[in-house]
Design a protein around this motif. Structure first.
Motif, short mmCIF file in Angstrom:
data_model
loop_
_atom_site.label_atom_id
_atom_site.label_comp_id
_atom_site.label_asym_id
_atom_site.label_seq_id
_atom_site.Cartn_x
_atom_site.Cartn_y
_atom_site.Cartn_z
N GLN A 1 0.85 -1.18 0.00
CA GLN A 1 0.00 0.00 0.00
C GLN A 1 0.89 1.24 0.00
N PHE B 1 -4.49 7.17 2.50
CA PHE B 1 -4.33 6.04 1.60
C PHE B 1 -4.36 6.49 0.15
N GLN C 1 -3.52 0.37 -3.30
CA GLN C 1 -3.03 -0.94 -2.90
C GLN C 1 -2.73 -1.75 -4.16
N LEU D 1 -8.67 -6.65 8.11
CA LEU D 1 -7.35 -6.57 8.73
C LEU D 1 -6.28 -6.21 7.70
N TYR D 2 -5.64 -5.07 7.92
CA TYR D 2 -4.54 -4.57 7.09
C TYR D 2 -4.93 -4.24 5.66
N THR D 3 -6.21 -3.93 5.44
CA THR D 3 -6.63 -3.38 4.16
C THR D 3 -6.52 -1.86 4.23
N GLU D 4 -7.03 -1.18 3.21
CA GLU D 4 -6.95 0.28 3.15
C GLU D 4 -7.32 0.92 4.48
#
Lengths: 110, 112
Positions: A33, A45, A48, B97-100
């Motif tokens: 990311q 953000f 990804q 979990l641990y996405t954007e």
């Protein structure tokens, strides 16, 4: 443990020049990311990447994920003063937590 | 409406005190985190809280304790504050979990 190295630490460019920051992981990643943090702000953000060799574009920003899924890059074409800030990559190994790189501070001279 | 909000924004306190930082997210996310950003801007995860399961980072001193009264809140309590605890603490949330991750505005903690 998993480590994510990011270079360069700092980059000063003239407005209109291109900029690239590189990220390398000690282990194969499931995904990577990218975040941008403006001075005094919080990380935001950007994108990804999941697939080997993936390339994604957002206007003047191009993101790449290496074939081996161990490295990534962010390239900005024709920088503008609004691009200033710190760019972080964050890599997640399989079954592991997200690990942030140290960040690259971008300064743009107008 | 702010998606991830944390309070206070600034916190100045003396060594040895106990303090709390509050965090709330209105995104309906299942996962919340606490991150510490030191003076060199290095971001390090402290805790992940995913579907009521707390994942503790083993490098965090046990003076730090997260508390989650419900899925939308993850507070951070710090006992016996030390000078080295001075940093910016970010709360964040993500759909999985641990996405954007969506970060809060940060709390700048200064221990004197």
């Amino acid at each position: 443990g998993q480590q994510v190295m990011q270079i360069p630490q700092y980059q000063h460019v003239q407005e209109g020049e291109d900029f690239t920051t590189y990220c390398n992981s000690s282990t194969t990643l499931s995904n990577i990311q990218w975040y941008k943090q403006r001075p005094g702000g919080h990380p935001v953000f950007l994108i990804q990447l999941v697939k080997s060799g993936e390339v994604k574009k957002q206007k003047r920003l191009t993101f790449q994920f290496g074939e081996a899924k161990k490295n990534s890059s962010l390239h900005i074409t024709a920088t503008q003063t609004t691009d200033v800030g710190t760019y972080f990559c964050a890599g997640q190994g399989y079954g592991n937590k997200l690990v942030f790189g140290a960040g690259t501070i971008l300064r743009v001279k107008s | 409406d702010t998606a991830v909000s944390q309070t206070p924004k600034y916190l100045v306190t003396q060594m040895g005190n106990d303090k709390s930082i509050k965090c709330e997210q209105n995104l309906g996310h299942d996962t919340m985190y606490w991150y510490k950003q030191d003076s060199k801007k290095f971001l390090k995860i402290m805790f992940s809280y995913n579907n009521k399961e707390l994942i503790i980072n083993e490098t965090v001193p046990n003076r730090f304790s997260p508390k989650s009264p419900d899925k939308a809140h993850l507070n951070l309590h710090i006992n016996s504050l030390e000078l080295g605890d001075s940093a910016v603490y970010f709360c964040a949330s993500s759909p999985g979990l641990y996405t954007e991750a969506f970060f809060g505005q940060g709390t700048r903690l200064t221990v004197v």
